[in-house]
Scaffold this active site. Structure first.
Site, PDB file in Angstrom:
ATOM      1  N   LYS A 152       0.167 -32.613  -1.176  1.00 36.12           N
ATOM      2  CA  LYS A 152       0.541 -32.046  -2.180  1.00 36.12           C
ATOM      3  C   LYS A 152       1.006 -32.980  -3.288  1.00 36.12           C
ATOM      4  CE  LYS A 152       4.546 -28.556  -3.753  1.00 36.12           C
ATOM      5  NZ  LYS A 152       5.264 -27.967  -2.930  1.00 36.12           N
ATOM      6  N   HIS A 182     -41.854 -17.860  10.117  1.00 35.43           N
ATOM      7  CA  HIS A 182     -40.733 -17.310   9.622  1.00 35.43           C
ATOM      8  C   HIS A 182     -40.234 -16.054  10.045  1.00 35.43           C
ATOM      9  CE1 HIS A 182     -43.925 -18.469   6.192  1.00 35.43           C
ATOM     10  NE2 HIS A 182     -44.367 -17.949   5.854  1.00 35.43           N
TER      11      HIS A 182
END
Length: 530
Positions: free
Chosen positions: A136, A292
């Site tokens: 922070k 695929h």
């Protein structure tokens, strides 16, 4: 006043050298417990945290850094005179570097027979608190959670060169990302415990709610590798792995040779592995060919070579450029066949040395080994699909074999047809809907995938099967809305059909099957795959 660095790490890797860099850069060292002992044994002067705070470590180490002299030194804004006055008033020194890594919660819960109490003790409190405070206040405090950052930060500080705003922000972001993942792992563990707890049988309001589907759903994955591109060259892509990916998964696969895996390679390889593992209960050598994300050929046999031949002969055209997955060791004989064709990937539990030599002639073929002795899925696993503005989450479709079926026609399936129906049902689950699979008891012979109507999928599968359709069985992933699929199958010589049932026109399909002397069974289970 000397600058301070606070160091408290569970993983001591590289910490002595990094601390020496900090000392060389002019930092005094605050440290705790085992970290302090490690540094002192290395000859580094350390001030214990309890000496600095004037407050002893207590409660088996649960309380040691949760103190105003720690968090005041981390959170004070150096450009705020009020904050500075508070520091002076309470004899708090500024802490400019925080080096912390966390208790190994995930490693603890991965151990066999770990108790809930043991797991809870490995939930770090002070570590995340210090890291988040430093992150922070990153314009003034350097937060370091990753040992991979020790070397470059140490060199920069020793040279007297300040870290840039962007570098500090990147370190802060890594902290929040890491502590977020840590919290997610704890949440996952608690959810798993709730699901398995017999206390859920209680009728109290709190316990009667469905805690397995929380109102806030978050997921965390770890970066594994950058990919050349996504499904198409204009899309960038990366591969992220679950933090606890099991050894049986594609994320944990070991690549022995070949080009880097692509986005499409990974999807296809995973599809092949899923199909292969659904055949485990057959206890037979099996080979799956995928193109695929759809199976183009699946075979089982008395040997892995026989299984491959059957998978290949199911569709020798579509297998070109495909993915092969084998559930037995790939030996030289099979390698000889595989290297005679163009393949993208071969997956197996192991490759013999002779097989590896064969594949050296095809240096671009990717060889992957996967542990097939472990389960592919955990019961709490979910599948995800991104939609615009949201995420669809569902349970994994783990329904493999058929718990029971209902014969709805006059003719019962023969024993051979029953085996073929069960085999076909395992495969159709993995074919894109609308899906039709034609099969014998040892291989697929035709696959129709992803069609807008079911009879169209059947026609494709029959056309692919050619004369092999005669005497085969047919599996459909969902019910027949019309009798046309049955009529089409009968014309091709199909002898038995397996489907979920449930259509308002089931009786028409049953009547059509009876007309053609086809055995039909209903499973009551649907396997849509979109």
């Amino acid at each position: 006043m000397q600058r301070l660095a606070l160091i408290s790490v569970f993983d001591k890797t590289g910490i002595v050298d990094f601390t020496r860099d900090l000392v060389a850069a002019g930092y005094g060292i605050l440290s705790t417990g085992g970290t302090a002992r490690t540094l002192e044994e290395a000859g580094i002067q350390v001030t214990p945290v309890e000496e600095y705070t004037g407050f002893p470590e207590m409660m088996d180490g649960r309380v040691k850094t949760l103190h105003p002299k720690i968090h005041g030194g981390l959170l004070a804004l150096r450009n705020d005179e009020g904050h500075m006055q508070s520091l002076r008033q309470h004899d708090i020194q500024m802490i400019d570097v925080v080096v912390v890594n966390l208790y190994p919660f995930e490693q603890t819960i991965a151990k066999p027979n770990v108790t809930f109490e043991e797991a809870v003790e490995m939930i770090d409190i002070g570590g995340p608190s210090m890291l988040r405070a430093a992150a922070k206040n990153h314009p003034f405090v350097i937060p370091v959670i990753d040992p991979a950052d020790y070397e470059w930060i140490g060199k920069r500080l020793k040279s007297g060169e300040a870290l840039s705003t962007e570098e500090r922000r990147a370190l802060a972001a890594k902290v929040f990302r890491s502590t977020g993942a840590y919290d997610r792992a704890i949440d996952d563990y608690f959810q798993t415990q709730l699901q398995s707890s017999s206390a859920q049988a209680s009728q109290s309001k709190a316990e009667s709610e469905d805690t397995s589907w929380p109102s806030l759903y978050t997921v965390t994955f770890l970066h594994k590798q950058a990919l050349r591109y996504g499904e198409n060259p204009h899309q960038s892509a990366h591969f992220y792995a679950e933090h606890d990916a099991g050894p049986a998964t594609i994320a944990a696969a070991v690549q022995l040779q070949g080009k880097e895996l692509s986005y499409n390679n990974i999807q296809d390889a995973d599809a092949a592995l899923r199909i292969l593992r659904d055949l485990d209960d057959l206890n037979s050598p099996a080979v799956v060919a995928v193109k695929h994300m759809n199976p183009c050929g699946v075979g089982i046999g008395s040997s892995i070579l026989e299984a491959f031949v059957r998978a290949y002969e199911a569709d020798p055209v579509s297998i070109f450029g495909g993915i092969i997955a084998c559930n037995r060791v790939v030996d030289e004989d099979l390698a000889a066949r595989l290297t005679d064709m163009f393949l993208e990937i071969v997956i197996a539990p192991r490759f013999t040395d002779a097989a590896r030599e064969r594949f050296k002639r095809k240096k671009n073929v990717r060889l992957l080994t996967v542990d097939m002795t472990e389960p592919l899925w955990r019961p709490d696993h979910h599948s995800f699909r991104r939609v615009s503005g949201g995420l669809l989450v569902q349970e994994i479709d783990l329904q493999g074999d058929i718990p029971g079926w209902t014969v709805v026609t006059k003719r019962q399936p023969t024993q051979a047809e029953s085996l073929a129906l069960r085999f076909a049902w395992k495969i159709v689950k993995h074919v894109k809907s609308n899906a039709i699979v034609l099969a014998t008891d040892a291989s697929t012979v035709g696959v129709g995938a992803g069609q807008m109507n079911r009879v169209g999928a059947a026609e494709i599968a029959i056309r692919q099967a050619g004369p092999k359709a005669k005497g085969s069985v047919l599996a459909s992933d969902a019910f027949f809305p019309m009798r046309d699929t049955v009529d089409t199958a009968a014309a091709a010589g199909v002898r038995a059909i397996i489907q979920p049932g449930g259509s308002i026109k089931d009786e028409e399909s049953i009547a059509a099957a009876d007309e053609h002397d086809i055995a039909m069974v209903f499973t009551g289970i649907r396997h849509f795959l979109h």
